[in-house]
Write a protein that holds these residues in place. Structure first.
Motif, PDB file in Angstrom:
ATOM      1  N   MET A   1       0.842  -1.195   0.000  1.00 60.54           N
ATOM      2  CA  MET A   1       0.000   0.000   0.000  1.00 60.54           C
ATOM      3  C   MET A   1       0.880   1.249   0.000  1.00 60.54           C
ATOM      4  O   MET A   1       1.772   1.389   0.844  1.00 60.54           O
ATOM      5  CB  MET A   1      -0.876  -0.006   1.261  1.00 60.54           C
ATOM      6  N   ASP A   2       0.645   2.148  -0.952  1.00 57.30           N
ATOM      7  CA  ASP A   2       1.465   3.352  -0.987  1.00 57.30           C
ATOM      8  C   ASP A   2       0.920   4.393  -0.005  1.00 57.30           C
ATOM      9  O   ASP A   2      -0.158   4.251   0.583  1.00 57.30           O
ATOM     10  CB  ASP A   2       1.557   3.926  -2.400  1.00 57.30           C
ATOM     11  N   SER A   3       1.689   5.468   0.168  1.00 60.86           N
ATOM     12  CA  SER A   3       1.351   6.478   1.177  1.00 60.86           C
ATOM     13  C   SER A   3       0.018   7.159   0.885  1.00 60.86           C
ATOM     14  O   SER A   3      -0.769   7.440   1.800  1.00 60.86           O
ATOM     15  CB  SER A   3       2.463   7.530   1.250  1.00 60.86           C
ATOM     16  N   GLU A   4      -0.257   7.415  -0.385  1.00 62.28           N
ATOM     17  CA  GLU A   4      -1.502   8.091  -0.743  1.00 62.28           C
ATOM     18  C   GLU A   4      -2.718   7.252  -0.361  1.00 62.28           C
ATOM     19  O   GLU A   4      -3.704   7.774   0.193  1.00 62.28           O
ATOM     20  CB  GLU A   4      -1.504   8.396  -2.247  1.00 62.28           C
ATOM     21  N   GLU A   5      -2.650   5.947  -0.649  1.00 61.43           N
ATOM     22  CA  GLU A   5      -3.769   5.079  -0.295  1.00 61.43           C
ATOM     23  C   GLU A   5      -3.905   4.964   1.222  1.00 61.43           C
ATOM     24  O   GLU A   5      -5.011   4.954   1.761  1.00 61.43           O
ATOM     25  CB  GLU A   5      -3.587   3.695  -0.911  1.00 61.43           C
ATOM     26  N   TRP A   6      -2.774   4.857   1.914  1.00 61.15           N
ATOM     27  CA  TRP A   6      -2.790   4.780   3.382  1.00 61.15           C
ATOM     28  C   TRP A   6      -3.536   5.978   3.961  1.00 61.15           C
ATOM     29  O   TRP A   6      -4.440   5.822   4.789  1.00 61.15           O
ATOM     30  CB  TRP A   6      -1.360   4.726   3.907  1.00 61.15           C
ATOM     31  N   VAL A   7      -3.170   7.175   3.540  1.00 62.77           N
ATOM     32  CA  VAL A   7      -3.794   8.390   4.066  1.00 62.77           C
ATOM     33  C   VAL A   7      -5.282   8.427   3.716  1.00 62.77           C
ATOM     34  O   VAL A   7      -6.126   8.780   4.553  1.00 62.77           O
ATOM     35  CB  VAL A   7      -3.072   9.635   3.539  1.00 62.77           C
ATOM     36  N   ALA A   8      -5.628   8.063   2.485  1.00 65.81           N
ATOM     37  CA  ALA A   8      -7.031   8.084   2.063  1.00 65.81           C
ATOM     38  C   ALA A   8      -7.865   7.125   2.914  1.00 65.81           C
ATOM     39  O   ALA A   8      -8.996   7.451   3.311  1.00 65.81           O
ATOM     40  CB  ALA A   8      -7.141   7.719   0.585  1.00 65.81           C
ATOM     41  N   ARG A   9      -7.321   5.970   3.214  1.00 66.53           N
ATOM     42  CA  ARG A   9      -8.064   4.996   4.014  1.00 66.53           C
ATOM     43  C   ARG A   9      -8.189   5.453   5.461  1.00 66.53           C
ATOM     44  O   ARG A   9      -9.231   5.243   6.103  1.00 66.53           O
ATOM     45  CB  ARG A   9      -7.397   3.629   3.918  1.00 66.53           C
ATOM     46  N   GLN A  10      -7.145   6.088   5.994  1.00 63.66           N
ATOM     47  CA  GLN A  10      -7.247   6.641   7.338  1.00 63.66           C
ATOM     48  C   GLN A  10      -8.346   7.700   7.399  1.00 63.66           C
ATOM     49  O   GLN A  10      -9.208   7.695   8.295  1.00 63.66           O
ATOM     50  CB  GLN A  10      -5.909   7.274   7.761  1.00 63.66           C
ATOM     51  N   ARG A  11      -8.322   8.608   6.440  1.00 63.77           N
ATOM     52  CA  ARG A  11      -9.297   9.704   6.447  1.00 63.77           C
ATOM     53  C   ARG A  11     -10.726   9.152   6.329  1.00 63.77           C
ATOM     54  O   ARG A  11     -11.623   9.565   7.064  1.00 63.77           O
ATOM     55  CB  ARG A  11      -8.998  10.668   5.297  1.00 63.77           C
ATOM     56  N   ARG A  12     -10.916   8.197   5.441  1.00 65.66           N
ATOM     57  CA  ARG A  12     -12.244   7.635   5.226  1.00 65.66           C
ATOM     58  C   ARG A  12     -12.748   6.907   6.482  1.00 65.66           C
ATOM     59  O   ARG A  12     -13.918   7.065   6.878  1.00 65.66           O
ATOM     60  CB  ARG A  12     -12.197   6.685   4.028  1.00 65.66           C
ATOM     61  N   TYR A  13     -11.869   6.143   7.102  1.00 66.88           N
ATOM     62  CA  TYR A  13     -12.276   5.369   8.282  1.00 66.88           C
ATOM     63  C   TYR A  13     -12.640   6.282   9.448  1.00 66.88           C
ATOM     64  O   TYR A  13     -13.719   6.158  10.048  1.00 66.88           O
ATOM     65  CB  TYR A  13     -11.155   4.417   8.691  1.00 66.88           C
ATOM     66  N   TRP A  14     -11.754   7.214   9.773  1.00 66.49           N
ATOM     67  CA  TRP A  14     -12.011   8.056  10.950  1.00 66.49           C
ATOM     68  C   TRP A  14     -13.135   9.048  10.695  1.00 66.49           C
ATOM     69  O   TRP A  14     -13.903   9.363  11.609  1.00 66.49           O
ATOM     70  CB  TRP A  14     -10.720   8.745  11.391  1.00 66.49           C
ATOM     71  N   ASP A  15     -13.298   9.514   9.474  1.00 64.47           N
ATOM     72  CA  ASP A  15     -14.468  10.343   9.162  1.00 64.47           C
ATOM     73  C   ASP A  15     -15.762   9.576   9.412  1.00 64.47           C
ATOM     74  O   ASP A  15     -16.750  10.129   9.909  1.00 64.47           O
ATOM     75  CB  ASP A  15     -14.428  10.808   7.700  1.00 64.47           C
ATOM     76  N   SER A  16     -15.764   8.294   9.066  1.00 66.00           N
ATOM     77  CA  SER A  16     -16.987   7.499   9.210  1.00 66.00           C
ATOM     78  C   SER A  16     -17.386   7.323  10.678  1.00 66.00           C
ATOM     79  O   SER A  16     -18.559   7.066  10.980  1.00 66.00           O
ATOM     80  CB  SER A  16     -16.806   6.118   8.558  1.00 66.00           C
ATOM     81  N   LEU A  17     -16.440   7.474  11.593  1.00 66.07           N
ATOM     82  CA  LEU A  17     -16.723   7.313  13.018  1.00 66.07           C
ATOM     83  C   LEU A  17     -16.930   8.633  13.746  1.00 66.07           C
ATOM     84  O   LEU A  17     -17.330   8.636  14.916  1.00 66.07           O
ATOM     85  CB  LEU A  17     -15.563   6.576  13.712  1.00 66.07           C
ATOM     86  N   SER A  18     -16.676   9.737  13.085  1.00 63.90           N
ATOM     87  CA  SER A  18     -16.530  11.008  13.794  1.00 63.90           C
ATOM     88  C   SER A  18     -17.777  11.440  14.558  1.00 63.90           C
ATOM     89  O   SER A  18     -17.673  11.984  15.660  1.00 63.90           O
ATOM     90  CB  SER A  18     -16.089  12.104  12.827  1.00 63.90           C
ATOM     91  N   THR A  19     -18.951  11.230  14.010  1.00 67.45           N
ATOM     92  CA  THR A  19     -20.158  11.705  14.695  1.00 67.45           C
ATOM     93  C   THR A  19     -20.550  10.801  15.862  1.00 67.45           C
ATOM     94  O   THR A  19     -21.263  11.234  16.771  1.00 67.45           O
ATOM     95  CB  THR A  19     -21.344  11.820  13.718  1.00 67.45           C
ATOM     96  N   ALA A  20     -20.099   9.568  15.846  1.00 72.36           N
ATOM     97  CA  ALA A  20     -20.475   8.619  16.903  1.00 72.36           C
ATOM     98  C   ALA A  20     -19.345   8.316  17.870  1.00 72.36           C
ATOM     99  O   ALA A  20     -19.559   7.646  18.890  1.00 72.36           O
ATOM    100  CB  ALA A  20     -20.952   7.309  16.273  1.00 72.36           C
ATOM    101  N   TYR A  21     -18.155   8.814  17.597  1.00 72.72           N
ATOM    102  CA  TYR A  21     -16.965   8.364  18.326  1.00 72.72           C
ATOM    103  C   TYR A  21     -17.075   8.582  19.832  1.00 72.72           C
ATOM    104  O   TYR A  21     -16.783   7.677  20.626  1.00 72.72           O
ATOM    105  CB  TYR A  21     -15.725   9.071  17.780  1.00 72.72           C
ATOM    106  N   ASP A  22     -17.471   9.765  20.252  1.00 73.17           N
ATOM    107  CA  ASP A  22     -17.544  10.028  21.693  1.00 73.17           C
ATOM    108  C   ASP A  22     -18.551   9.109  22.376  1.00 73.17           C
ATOM    109  O   ASP A  22     -18.319   8.640  23.498  1.00 73.17           O
ATOM    110  CB  ASP A  22     -17.905  11.487  21.943  1.00 73.17           C
TER     111      ASP A  22
END
Length: 245
Positions: A1-22
């Motif tokens: 996995m290259d750096s661009e894909e790594w960052v994109a997957r991090q952003r997508r995953y944590w965005d998906s949890l952001s409203t429910a995380y707390d």
């Protein structure tokens, strides 16, 4: 996995949890974990002094909240996170201008962006989502820290985790889902106690290696907390592993 894909997957995953995380971590067990971490953080900041704190993977602001409640230092806080959603949740909880928030992957933050930071922290395994070799990550962090007296607190996923062993064995790179979620995952790097000590020695750091206890993520029952806390200064088989230096 290259750096661009790594960052994109991090952003997508944590965005998906952001409203429910707390809400996901609004439990008696999580509150006890927070108290454990706060007790370790507080001695790293001299009471009543002005301190610059830099948090990597700051999420919705738990790290800042712990410092604000458990230290008397005058904190100038900067939080970095790859997820715009997480930072938006953080910003909603605090007054404009109270904190500085940076939306960027840690890997892409320039080496000269910060200087003379008193404490660099990455809590609750946030350091595992940075795609840098461990020694390179430490080198970057040390470049941001105050040369004399700067401290760090970095939390990683443990490569010898018993909880994750059935699915991942002892692989250094895995796909990780927060323990209260299913389906989506984020790429993560895992380290052992030996890995952390080796990297610390390479940079001349005297590091203490601890954990959040062996029962975290496995047996989160109130009656089990006393045993978990008793063993939290040890790391064999634990879910998390923390470097304090």
């Amino acid at each position: 996995m290259d750096s661009e894909e790594w960052v994109a997957r991090q952003r997508r995953y944590w965005d998906s949890l952001s409203t429910a995380y707390d809400r996901m971590y609004d439990s008696a067990w999580s509150a006890r974990e927070n108290g454990l971490v706060a007790g370790r953080l507080a001695p790293l900041l001299p009471p009543g002094t002005a301190c610059h704190v830099l948090e990597l993977g700051c999420g919705t602001g738990l790290g800042y909240d712990l410092l604000a409640r458990h230290t008397t230092a005058g904190i100038r806080y900067t939080g970095i996170d790859v997820s715009p959603g997480m930072l938006a949740a953080f910003a909603r909880k605090h007054r404009a201008g109270e904190v500085t928030l940076v939306n960027a992957p840690v890997e892409e933050v320039p080496a000269d962006r910060f200087a003379d930071v008193d404490l660099v922290m990455a809590l609750f395994t946030s350091a595992s989502y940075v795609r840098l070799p461990l020694e390179a990550l430490l080198r970057k962090i040390l470049g941001w820290m105050r040369p004399k007296g700067g401290r760090l607190y970095l939390s990683f996923l443990n490569r010898t985790s018993l909880r994750l062993a059935p699915a991942w064995g002892f692989r250094p790179e895995i796909q990780y889902s927060s323990r209260r979620t299913r389906g989506a995952a984020a790429p993560a790097l895992r380290y052992s106690r030996a890995d952390l000590l080796r990297a610390a020695r390479a940079h001349g750091l005297a590091a203490r290696i601890v954990s959040l206890g062996p029962l975290t993520g496995m047996l989160e029952m109130p009656l089990a907390w006393s045993l978990n806390r008793l063993l939290a200064d040890f790391t064999p088989g634990t879910h998390t592993i923390e470097m304090i230096a």
